[in-house]
Scaffold this motif. Sequence first.
Motif, mmCIF file in Angstrom:
data_model
loop_
_atom_site.group_PDB
_atom_site.id
_atom_site.type_symbol
_atom_site.label_atom_id
_atom_site.label_comp_id
_atom_site.label_asym_id
_atom_site.label_seq_id
_atom_site.Cartn_x
_atom_site.Cartn_y
_atom_site.Cartn_z
ATOM 1 N N SER A 117 21.293 10.543 56.695
ATOM 2 C CA SER A 117 21.072 10.168 55.224
ATOM 3 C C SER A 117 19.899 9.173 54.871
ATOM 4 C CB SER A 117 22.296 9.895 54.552
ATOM 5 O OG SER A 117 23.254 10.959 54.714
ATOM 6 N N TYR B 51 25.528 17.140 56.192
ATOM 7 C CA TYR B 51 24.213 16.948 55.750
ATOM 8 C C TYR B 51 23.579 17.931 55.123
ATOM 9 C CZ TYR B 51 19.385 14.831 55.638
ATOM 10 O OH TYR B 51 18.174 14.567 55.679
ATOM 11 N N GLU C 114 25.212 19.224 51.794
ATOM 12 C CA GLU C 114 25.140 18.158 50.819
ATOM 13 C C GLU C 114 23.708 17.906 50.042
ATOM 14 O OE1 GLU C 114 27.010 13.649 49.802
ATOM 15 O OE2 GLU C 114 25.977 13.996 51.753
ATOM 16 N N ASN C 115 22.671 18.102 51.032
ATOM 17 C CA ASN C 115 21.282 17.816 50.679
ATOM 18 C C ASN C 115 20.743 18.991 49.851
ATOM 19 O OD1 ASN C 115 18.356 17.409 50.733
ATOM 20 N ND2 ASN C 115 18.945 15.851 52.025
ATOM 21 N N GLU D 260 26.172 11.066 60.230
ATOM 22 C CA GLU D 260 25.704 11.767 58.817
ATOM 23 C C GLU D 260 25.082 10.620 58.149
ATOM 24 O OE1 GLU D 260 27.869 13.425 54.704
ATOM 25 O OE2 GLU D 260 29.067 12.247 56.121
ATOM 26 N N SER D 261 25.564 9.483 58.224
ATOM 27 C CA SER D 261 24.811 8.237 57.735
ATOM 28 C C SER D 261 23.493 7.909 58.087
ATOM 29 C CB SER D 261 25.687 6.937 57.970
ATOM 30 O OG SER D 261 25.060 5.631 57.323
#
Length: 219
Positions: free
Chosen positions: A116, A42, A45-46, A112-113
């Motif tokens: 997100s 997370y 990627e963010n 992770e989902s």
Amino acid sequence: MDSTWQILHDNLGKALADTAYMVVVATVIGVVLGTLIALLLYVTENRLFTPHAGVNTVVGFIVNAIRSLPFLILMVVLIPLVQLLIGDPYTPTGGAISLSIAAVPFFARVAESAFSEVDPGLLEAAVSTGATIPQIIVGAVFPQALPSFIRGVVLTVISLIGYSAMVGTIGAGGIGDMAIQYGYNRYETGVLVAIVVILIALVQVIQWVGDWAARRVTH
């Protein structure tokens, strides 16, 4: 019928205990390590944190590689490793190790989902106040993601119960082992029916508790 009741009386308690042991150990390890991996995915990627495409790609590939293997194949592949670690892979502890390795990448993607789903506007507001990444994760990400996180834990537990039944195919104990040894090999249909009913009831209870807990923490 007498034979069925005798088999259940003599073996059901230990089978349930072995299954509970494997599922609890795998759940704890899967949730702890899976959450850490999910946070790494997370954060890398963010764009609001410390994006790093290389790290994200490598970690994501490893997670996906393990998840792509059906559990039965993964369990067989891991037999030499489990044998190296504990000596005898055909035990509940051996089954717990295999389940744990399967649980970590599974829960990593689930967590992770959940992370997100957190509102980017909330994160931007936290960043604008000068909050550090740990403060944002603890104070904003986790509270907002908690309902989905809890549902993810429930999903993982239920999946692990199903996986634990597969452990019985190699004679490592648990409810699946009992179903195969007595219900299938000895043609005791009553044992199979009893185990199916128990598993359905168990999953329903776990799902109900999880849904209740998720509703309690929903903002």
